[in-house]
Design a protein around this motif. Structure first.
Motif, PDB file in Angstrom:
ATOM      1  N   TYR A 413       0.839  -1.189   0.000  1.00 13.31           N
ATOM      2  CA  TYR A 413       0.000   0.000   0.000  1.00 13.31           C
ATOM      3  C   TYR A 413       0.877   1.244   0.000  1.00 13.31           C
ATOM      4  CZ  TYR A 413       1.179   0.328   4.922  1.00 13.31           C
ATOM      5  OH  TYR A 413       1.895   0.424   6.078  1.00 13.31           O
ATOM      6  N   VAL A 414       0.337   2.301  -0.515  1.00 15.63           N
ATOM      7  CA  VAL A 414       0.997   3.612  -0.490  1.00 15.63           C
ATOM      8  C   VAL A 414      -0.069   4.634  -0.132  1.00 15.63           C
ATOM      9  CG1 VAL A 414       2.222   5.368  -1.815  1.00 15.63           C
ATOM     10  CG2 VAL A 414       2.658   2.947  -2.269  1.00 15.63           C
ATOM     11  N   ILE A 415       0.233   5.451   0.810  1.00 16.15           N
ATOM     12  CA  ILE A 415      -0.680   6.523   1.182  1.00 16.15           C
ATOM     13  C   ILE A 415      -0.026   7.843   0.811  1.00 16.15           C
ATOM     14  CG2 ILE A 415      -1.962   7.600   3.074  1.00 16.15           C
ATOM     15  CD1 ILE A 415      -1.731   4.906   4.556  1.00 16.15           C
ATOM     16  N   GLU A 416      -0.759   8.612   0.036  1.00 13.68           N
ATOM     17  CA  GLU A 416      -0.192   9.887  -0.438  1.00 13.68           C
ATOM     18  C   GLU A 416      -1.161  11.010  -0.097  1.00 13.68           C
ATOM     19  OE1 GLU A 416       1.796   8.843  -4.643  1.00 13.68           O
ATOM     20  OE2 GLU A 416      -0.143   7.910  -4.262  1.00 13.68           O
ATOM     21  N   ARG A 420      -2.118  20.519  -4.697  1.00 15.24           N
ATOM     22  CA  ARG A 420      -2.118  21.080  -6.057  1.00 15.24           C
ATOM     23  C   ARG A 420      -0.791  20.832  -6.739  1.00 15.24           C
ATOM     24  NH1 ARG A 420      -5.651  25.163  -7.106  1.00 15.24           N
ATOM     25  NH2 ARG A 420      -4.891  24.900  -9.235  1.00 15.24           N
ATOM     26  N   SER A 421       0.232  20.794  -5.919  1.00 20.17           N
ATOM     27  CA  SER A 421       1.569  20.628  -6.487  1.00 20.17           C
ATOM     28  C   SER A 421       1.852  19.184  -6.868  1.00 20.17           C
ATOM     29  CB  SER A 421       2.606  21.114  -5.469  1.00 20.17           C
ATOM     30  OG  SER A 421       2.409  20.425  -4.241  1.00 20.17           O
ATOM     31  N   GLY A 422       1.042  18.282  -6.385  1.00 15.45           N
ATOM     32  CA  GLY A 422       1.271  16.879  -6.737  1.00 15.45           C
ATOM     33  C   GLY A 422       0.989  15.976  -5.558  1.00 15.45           C
ATOM     34  N   LEU A 423       1.422  14.743  -5.711  1.00 11.18           N
ATOM     35  CA  LEU A 423       1.177  13.732  -4.680  1.00 11.18           C
ATOM     36  C   LEU A 423       2.448  13.525  -3.876  1.00 11.18           C
ATOM     37  CD1 LEU A 423      -0.693  11.156  -6.951  1.00 11.18           C
ATOM     38  CD2 LEU A 423      -1.727  12.696  -5.288  1.00 11.18           C
ATOM     39  N   ARG A 424       2.244  13.393  -2.584  1.00 14.05           N
ATOM     40  CA  ARG A 424       3.422  13.153  -1.743  1.00 14.05           C
ATOM     41  C   ARG A 424       3.123  11.962  -0.843  1.00 14.05           C
ATOM     42  NH1 ARG A 424       5.498  14.690   3.188  1.00 14.05           N
ATOM     43  NH2 ARG A 424       3.683  15.969   3.714  1.00 14.05           N
ATOM     44  N   THR A 425       4.012  11.014  -0.915  1.00 13.25           N
ATOM     45  CA  THR A 425       3.813   9.802  -0.123  1.00 13.25           C
ATOM     46  C   THR A 425       4.076  10.103   1.345  1.00 13.25           C
ATOM     47  OG1 THR A 425       4.512   8.455  -1.987  1.00 13.25           O
ATOM     48  CG2 THR A 425       4.561   7.420   0.198  1.00 13.25           C
ATOM     49  N   ILE A 426       3.126   9.622   2.138  1.00 16.46           N
ATOM     50  CA  ILE A 426       3.336   9.809   3.575  1.00 16.46           C
ATOM     51  C   ILE A 426       3.462   8.467   4.293  1.00 16.46           C
ATOM     52  CG2 ILE A 426       2.215  12.067   3.730  1.00 16.46           C
ATOM     53  CD1 ILE A 426      -0.325  10.655   4.650  1.00 16.46           C
ATOM     54  N   ALA A 427       3.101   7.423   3.653  1.00 14.03           N
ATOM     55  CA  ALA A 427       3.295   6.106   4.257  1.00 14.03           C
ATOM     56  C   ALA A 427       3.191   5.059   3.169  1.00 14.03           C
ATOM     57  CB  ALA A 427       2.231   5.832   5.324  1.00 14.03           C
ATOM     58  N   SER A 428       3.918   3.988   3.394  1.00 15.55           N
ATOM     59  CA  SER A 428       3.814   2.863   2.472  1.00 15.55           C
ATOM     60  C   SER A 428       4.264   1.607   3.190  1.00 15.55           C
ATOM     61  CB  SER A 428       4.670   3.105   1.222  1.00 15.55           C
ATOM     62  OG  SER A 428       6.026   3.198   1.582  1.00 15.55           O
ATOM     63  N   GLY A 429       3.964   0.507   2.661  1.00 15.96           N
ATOM     64  CA  GLY A 429       4.351  -0.751   3.278  1.00 15.96           C
ATOM     65  C   GLY A 429       3.561  -1.895   2.691  1.00 15.96           C
ATOM     66  N   SER A 430       3.527  -2.955   3.423  1.00 20.06           N
ATOM     67  CA  SER A 430       2.753  -4.107   2.959  1.00 20.06           C
ATOM     68  C   SER A 430       2.002  -4.702   4.137  1.00 20.06           C
ATOM     69  CB  SER A 430       3.672  -5.140   2.318  1.00 20.06           C
ATOM     70  OG  SER A 430       4.564  -5.668   3.289  1.00 20.06           O
TER      71      SER A 430
END
Lengths: 488, 1090
Positions: A413-416, A420-430
């Motif tokens: 999973y990836v949480i972004e 407006r400037s774009g997507l920024r990942t704030i968490a990821s993992g499995s």
């Protein structure tokens, strides 16, 4: 030489070949084919593709400002890169109409300013967009508290609500909105612990095209601790919503979107039993046959022994999770409800924090259904409670975001956070199968009132708790699935 | 000594030209009868006759008659010349009587108390061949012999018996009777005087008998053409009237004269109807002479009605026998028709018509002497026991000539086979009764046919309204329908029934023809009955499929002709004559059949090739490689001919690109596709789904087990054909063949042919291949197979109870009656969505199980059934629908507005489902379609349409519309925006009739939603208006003045010209196949009349 005199009569060759052909095709015919079964069922709320020609959302359950009970606002979240224009058309229960043009910036949110209707108490709105990729949610607030819920992206012939309370001064309303061009004839019935109720004045309700109508349930089905509601149209299609006002030991408000169909699996990604509070899972079986229902609860430390029950037709199994000794207090857990032996159930959750906790203490929501968890693009958008300029309520902010892996495999999973400037990942993992993950408030607080995008490699139930409330589950916002891949 | 015997006067009429006169006189001179006088009446100008007579019969009287009267008038002269005679012997000058003939005739006259006695006529050259032993006649005066052509005289007819007609040539008649009747009818110049005399004799109460002991050789010089007819009055406008014409006119004259008024009123219409049918058949068989003779008979008699008053009065005065008694002596039914069908069933069209046409026209000695036919259909239908040849073998008594009981095997007689055929026909009739006596519902491909003129127009038009319009040529089916409708005087409902239901017996007949070289008549009948007893045609009929029914009729003929062209034994005998019998002619004939069938059922084209390949594979499997490749090559050639015959349509189809293969059929949903078991038992429709049908397959397997020689080889070929058919049907319905999905109704027909033919082969194997074998498993298996076949036919038998083969009584015409156009203004279109099996119109595929079609806003008609292969600009519609299904739009109405789609109709079955009524074919559209349309904000559900879901699109722009402001021009395909949809109002008439759209308009912008946009031009008050492309395919005239406007297609008429050439090619091929050039050439070579 004529065949009659042919020396080589290969009778058995012919017989064997014919039998082989018959047997071969018969075997091939028995193997499961890849026959088209039509497009998959779609959840009641799903954001269309950014390149869609047009899309629409329908929101109901709000009151007008004059109505005061639950005035609110819409939140339009554009997941696409380009701006999307559209219109917001509101109609009140008196037929007064308002109209507003909107333009939702790419990767942005918009809380449109909808003119105040000239008359009416209840307000329903259609958001028509000249494109896709936009999710629409609504937030309401009033004296009882506040609530947030996604709007519906399609109409349906039936809607189910598993939860409702009319005890004491609790008030329950069923909002009906017909955004189609065909008149509806609607029957509303209720399932209470005492049986099924078909109030005569809730049968054959005519809802004209572009009309909204709200039925107060409390005066009709009085003093019920649990009410499951079924809205069925005889003709036509509509959108239905439920507004629950709590005003007993605690206060609260729940804006519950209807579920258009029963399903075999429902998920509450995160729940917590708190001291002094109560909560329950309401499992409503609207089908014609009894169903075996199992509730799999899983703590962070491991699974609990499942709860099982056989739910008869037109009854609701109320599992008081707060009263179950095997569920420890103050320890978050996820619950997966599975039904078998029938056409499925509808699952809701009723939460009541201690009356001493921060208001609102009470809330209700529908669990995350399997269709929403199985987002076609494995993408979900979690709208924020308003924008920085227009929060749903003062101080509104995400409390935590929970994911539960519903597939049988480990999924990533990836949480972004979407800006407006774009997507920024704030968490990821499995996550391993059936495991849950919760993003804590500290991280979410840094995202501000920006929507979140959750990407997964498999089915995932996504839900966000939003504060300020007395406890988890009072105000929740499920992840709204996106049908296409995200423009990156 | 006084005479001991009555006096007989032999009256010999001669023109003097007969070289056989001497032999006639010699035979008279040699009679062992004492009181015989001879009177020779000479009608010609041959003075030498006196000398010729004198040399042989010096005591004979010779009298010359001036003016070349006919035989009848000449004979009547004897009445005034002879007195005291007891009998007249009326002789031709080409007869030779046995010495005892007169004696026997007179004796029989007394013995039987007969007024008229006829001898047994034998062939002049070969007395062992019978010519006549009396004749019979039916109520219309048609005379038929009691014996067959070339029948050998074994004494089988040597019993004295009553006959209706004493054939001319030699007739003994009592003198008093002859005087009472006033002799022959002098109005009959030649041919038919014997019928007239015999009929009147019986009306007067006299018997007419044949005395076979009296034998006469008869040359029949005039009838056989050896001598010309030398009678005044047989030429009209310098043109000689044929003997056939004389025979027909005089038969009718006799009928008009001899019946009472009451009977005449009953008989004459029947005779007229038969004559009309005969003229039609004669014209079809290019036998103009016969057609002229039949028609001319009526005209001639109409002009001579006055002449009949006196004879009728005279006959009435002498009438002793009522007509009812006379009728009892005649044959029942139509002798000519029975004889025709008998020959048709046994020897085919050519033989039947050759005989019919040759009657009275071809020298008898040149006629082909055919083997005697026993057990013919005619025999079975005849109620005259004399027609039962078996009786002569002693079978009537149930014992043979040795007195042993005769063991009759099942279906061994023609009568039994005819009964079997009648039972099968009755089952079909009973099963079809509800369709026969009602109108077809609007479902499947059964939409009402266009009027005959509109069918022609549709065929020739350079533009058709399919989709949003196309210049693709129309299917030749419209030409065929137009032709059939024209022939049937515009009764298109009748045309539809005749063409569609006529395919059922045609198919059975075709299968019988296919089996003719292979098996016995009994096996042929069984095979044909089994073909009728297979569920396939009824499933196709119940599902409203033209293609399946047409293919059912055509495939047996195609298979037979393919086998013949490939010279696959025993199909190596070429039937027919003239150019049609040549290899090229046969290929052309086969190609024409394929073309005809392909027009209605395009899948016949690939199935012909598939059948050829399968038969070739079967040959290889059976180890009989010879000609295996040739059948494929012949199929390719025939298909090539068919393609040429349908060239404009084929070219238009090919130009549709990847959509071209969809002309063979549209893919159905694999989820709703029939299973392997359903495919193999032909359970494709609503009617006959019983597994019992598999028993027929078991019966068809018999030749594989028992067959030897050619039967085994053909069993292998048939099973290869059936297997290929089943596999292809299963594959096509399950999406294994990609875009090539020929209609399963057509694909399964070769399997049906193979199963029925296999059963016939099984019977034949039983008859031939078990001979001499000891009782064992083979006999047991045969018995079981026979039982299986019998039981296997029961499902269809039971299905007949329905009366409609499952075809619903009503279709979409009721729930969609509001679509019927109420005015002529071109308004909107209707979009049809659903499974291809359920759509009442032709269409194009979006995905397996979902097709779409765009028609004018009116109930479907046949013009919507056979649509072009490609949708053209209407393909935009499919993209819009796909977008809606995928959730990509909530404004489908807006997207369809430019195509003028006012109504969207979703059909979920062949016919609207009604509560309490069993559904016919259930073919729901893909799940999600209805949901997608329900999600559309701008589509409104139309309430009250039972069984179908109808949406109304209020956004639609009329097909031809006007508003003040034009829309933005665009050469790129675009969808209209909200601002493009408002303010339009319909103008101009519809283009559906392919005429120009006209009407008064106001100034402003005019929209024309027809494709190809560039092909149309608009004139207002005679002045051409400039247009521009909008939405990428439509046309807009942004600023038109007020006035009278005309929108018309302005293109060089490639299409119509191509169709015209196609029609000419068809005509040439038809003429060539019917043999006209050949017969002209032949006649020219023989020096005959042109």
């Amino acid at each position: 030489m004529s065949p009659a005199h042919s020396p080589g009569q290969r009778r058995w060759v012919v017989i064997v070949v014919v039998i082989a052909v018959f047997a071969g095709v018969a075997v091939a015919a028995r193997s499961p084919g890849k026959g088209p079964t039509g497009p998959p069922l779609r959840p009641a709320a799903i954001a269309g593709a950014p390149d869609a020609e047009s899309s629409a959302w329908y929101c109901t359950g709000q009151t007008t400002a004059a109505g005061q009970l639950a005035p609110g606002s819409l939140v339009l979240t554009n997941t696409g890169k380009g701006a999307v224009t559209g219109t917001v058309d509101g109609v009140t229960d008196t037929g007064a109409k308002v109209h507003s043009s909107v333009s939702v910036p790419g990767r942005g949110q918009l809380v449109p300013r909808v003119p105040t209707p000239k008359s009416g108490t209840w307000l329903s709105e259609s958001v028509t967009l000249t494109g896709g990729g936009v999710a629409v949610s609504q937030a309401v607030h009033g004296a009882s508290g506040w609530a947030e819920a996604p709007c519906q992206s399609s109409t349906a012939q039936q809607w189910y609500f598993p939860t409702g309370v009319t005890t004491g001064s609790n008030a329950l309303f069923i909002a009906l909105y017909n955004p189609t061009s065909t008149p509806d004839v609607v029957d509303v019935s209720f399932v209470t612990p005492k049986g099924v109720v078909h109030p005569i004045n809730f049968q054959g309700i005519v809802v004209q095209s572009d009309q909204t109508q709200v039925e107060p349930v409390s005066p009709i089905v009085q003093d019920q601790t649990n009410i499951a509601t079924t809205v069925v149209t005889r003709t036509g299609r509509l959108v239905a919503g439920e507004l629950q006002l709590f005003s007993g030991n605690g206060t609260g408000m729940a804006l519950v979107p209807g579920s258009p169909r029963a399903m075999q699996e429902w998920t509450v990604p995160q729940s917590e039993e708190v001291d002094g509070g109560t909560s329950s899972l309401d499992v409503f079986n609207p089908g014609p046959t009894a169903q075996d229902v199992t509730v799999h609860a899983r703590l962070g430390s491991g699974p609990l022994a499942p709860f099982r029950a056989r739910v008869s037709p037109d009854t609701t199994w109320v599992l008081s999770t707060g009263a179950q000794s095997r569920i420890p207090k103050n320890d978050p857990y996820a619950a997966v409800v599975q039904a078998s032996g029938g056409s499925g159930v509808i699952v809701g959750r009723l939460v009541a924090a201690a009356s001493t906790d921060q208001a609102p203490q009470d809330g209700a929501a529908t669990a995350v259904d399997a269709l929403s968890a199985a987002s076609p693009a494995r993408l979900w958008v979690v709208p924020s409670p308003g924008s920085a300029a227009d929060p749903a309520v003062p101080g509104a902010a995400p409390a935590h975001l929970a994911l539960t892996n519903l597939s049988t495999h480990r999924e990533t999973y990836v949480i972004e956070v979407m800006r407006r400037s774009g997507l920024r990942t704030i968490a990821s993992g499995s996550l391993r199968s059936t495991r849950s993950f919760s993003l804590d408030q500290a991280i979410l607080a840094r995202t501000g009132l920006n929507p979140l995008i959750v990407t997964s490699s498999g089915s995932m139930a996504v839900s966000e708790d939003i504060g300020p409330t007395g406890t988890y589950g009072v105000v929740t916002m499920p992840g709204i699935p996106l049908s296409p891949a995200l423009e990156r | 000594m006084d005479a001991q015997v009555p006096a007989v006067v032999a009256v010999v009429v001669t023109t003097g030209a007969s070289p056989w006169l001497e032999e006639t006189l010699v035979s008279l001179a040699a009679q062992h009868y004492e009181e015989l006088s001879v009177l020779v009446l000479v009608t010609g100008d041959e003075p030498a006759v006196t000398a010729r007579v004198g040399r042989i019969l010096p005591e004979a009287f010779v009298r010359f008659l001036p003016g070349r009267p006919g035989y009848a008038a000449a004979s009547n002269e004897a009445l005034g010349m002879v007195e005291g005679a007891a009998f007249f012997l009326l002789c031709h000058d080409d007869c030779a009587l046995d010495a005892e003939a007169v004696h026997n005739l007179v004796e029989e006259s007394f013995r039987s108390n007969a007024g008229v006695v006829s001898p047994k006529f034998v062939n002049w050259d070969d007395p062992s061949i019978l010519e006549h032993v009396g004749q019979n006649c039916d109520k219309t005066g048609a005379v038929v012999d009691r014996i067959g052509d070339g029948e050998v005289d074994h004494g089988q007819h040597d019993a004295v018996r009553d006959v209706f007609v004493a054939p001319g040539g030699c007739i003994l008649i009592r003198a008093d009777l002859w005087r009472e009747l006033d002799g022959f009818d002098p109005g009959i110049l030649a041919m038919g005087e014997d019928l007239d005399l015999s009929w009147r004799s019986q009306v007067a109460g006299s018997r007419v008998v044949v005395a076979p002991d009296a034998r006469v050789r008869h040359r029949e010089a005039v009838a056989s053409g050896a001598l010309p007819l030398a009678v005044a009055g047989v030429e009209v406008d310098g043109r000689r009237v044929t003997l056939q014409a004389l025979q027909r006119r005089h038969e009718l004259r006799v009928v008009l004269k001899c019946y009472t008024w009451f009977h005449l009123v009953r008989v004459l219409p029947q005779a007229a109807l038969l004559a009309l049918g005969e003229v039609v058949v004669a014209l079809l068989a290019r036998d103009r002479q016969r057609a002229r003779a039949v028609a001319g008979a009526w005209l001639w008699n109409a002009g001579h009605l006055r002449e009949l008053r006196a004879p009728r009065r005279q006959l009435a005065a002498h009438r002793l026998f009522p007509d009812a008694e006379v009728r009892r002596l005649q044959l029942r039914g139509s002798a000519r028709l029975t004889s025709y069908f008998s020959r048709l069933s046994h020897q085919g069209f050519d033989a039947a018509n050759a005989v019919a046409s040759s009657h009275g026209a071809t020298p008898r000695h040149e006629r082909t002497v055919r083997p005697l036919l026993t057990g013919s259909v005619g025999t079975a239908f005849s109620e005259d026991s004399d027609f039962d040849e078996l009786d002569d073998l002693g079978h009537r008594s149930g014992r043979d000539r040795f007195g042993r009981p005769v063991r009759r095997s099942f279906l061994s007689t023609g009568r039994q086979r005819a009964v079997a055929g009648i039972v099968a026909a009755l089952v079909v009739l009973v099963g079809t009764r509800g369709i026969l006596f009602g109108a077809f519902p609007t479902l499947g491909q059964l939409a009402p046919l266009l009027p005959w003129s509109a069918s022609w127009h549709h065929f020739f038009a350079g533009w058709q309204p399919a989709g949003v319009g196309t210049t693709a040529p129309a299917s030749p089916a419209f030409g065929i329908l137009g032709l059939a409708g024209t022939v049937l005087f515009g009764a298109m409902g009748l045309t539809q029934k005749v063409l569609l239901l006529g395919c059922l017996p045609l198919g059975a007949w075709g299968l019988s023809r296919l089996m003719r070289p292979l098996v016995s008549p009994r096996a042929r009948v069984v095979a044909a009955v089994c073909y009728v007893g297979l569920p396939l045609p009824y499933e196709a009929l119940g599902a409203g499929r033209w293609d399946g029914v047409v293919a059912y009729a055509a495939l047996p003929f195609i298979v037979a002709r393919l086998a013949r062209r490939a010279s696959m034994a025993p199909f190596d005998h070429v039937a027919g004559r003239g150019w049609r019998a040549t290899p090229l002619g046969q290929t052309m004939a086969l190609g024409a059949i394929i073309a005809l069938a392909t027009s209605f059922a395009p899948a016949v084209l690939p199935m012909t090739l598939a059948v050829a390949v399968a038969v070739a594979l079967g040959s290889v499997m059976a180890g009989h490689h010879k000609n295996a490749g040739r059948i494929v090559w012949e199929a390719v050639k025939a298909v090539g001919v068919a393609v040429v015959l349908c060239a404009p349509w084929v070219v238009g189809t090919v130009l549709a690109g990847k959509n071209a293969v969809e002309i063979f059929g549209l893919p159905i949903s694999a989820a709703a596709a029939p299973g392997w078991g359903e495919v193999t038992r032909f359970a494709m429709g609503p009617t006959v789904r019983s597994p019992i049908v598999w028993l027929l397959l078991a019966g068809a397997a018999l030749p594989l087990l028992l067959g030897k020689g050619v039967r085994l080889v053909w069993a292998a070929r048939l099973w290869a054909m059936a297997s290929a058919s089943w596999v292809l049907a299963f594959a096509a319905t399950h999406g294994w063949t990609g875009r090539f999905t020929p209609s399963e109704s057509v694909v399964l027909v070769p399997a049906a042919v193979a199963v029925a033919a296999g059963i016939g082969l099984g019977i034949s194997s039983f008859e031939n291949d078990l001979v001499g074998m000891a009782f064992g498993w083979r006999q047991v298996v045969s018995g079981m197979a026979l039982a299986a076949v019998t039981v296997g036919l029961l499902p269809v038998f039971a299905g007949a109870a329905n009366g409609r083969w499952g075809l619903p009584a009503s279709g979409l015409e009721q729930p969609l009656s509001f679509l019927a156009r109420t005015n002529t203004t071109a308004s909107y279109r209707t979009l049809w969505l659903g499974d291809p099996r359920a759509l009442p119109v032709g269409g194009w595929s979006m995905e397996p199980g979902l097709s779409y079609a765009l028609t004018d806003q009116e109930l479907p008609n046949s013009g919507d059934v056979w649509t072009p292969a490609g949708p053209g600009p209407a393909g935009i519609v499919s993209h819009a629908i796909a977008l809606a299904i995928s959730g990509g739009t909530i404004h489908l109405g807006q997207l369809l507005a430019a195509e003028s789609v006012r109504y969207v109709v979703i059909v979920d079955g062949l016919a609207p489902s009604e509560p309490g009524v069993a559904e016919s074919v259930v073919a729901p559209p893909p799940p999600g379609l209805q949901q997608a349309l329900l999600d559309q904000n701008d589509l409104r559900i139309v309430p009250g349409a039972l069984g179908v879901q109808v949406f109304e699109n209020p956004e639609a722009i009329p097909v031809t519309a006007q508003r003040a402001r034009p829309v933005a021009p665009s050469t790129r395909v675009t969808s209209p925006g909200p601002q493009d949809l408002v303010g339009w109002h319909p103008v101009l008439s519809a283009l559906a009739g392919h005429a120009a759209a006209t009407g008064g308009i106001r100034s402003g912008a005019l929209y024309a939603g027809y494709a190809p946009a560039g092909g149309f031009s608009l004139t207002v008050a005679g002045r051409a208006q400039s247009g521009q492309s909008v939405f990428g395919w439509a046309r807009q005239y942004p600023a038109v003045p007020a006035g009278s406007a005309t929108l018309s297609l302005r293109r060089f008429p490639f299409g119509p010209l191509a169709v015209l050439v196609e029609v000419l090619v068809w005509l040439v091929v038809a003429l060539a196949l019917l043999g006209w050039p050949g017969s002209r050439w032949r006649r020219g070579r023989e020096g005959g009349e042109p």
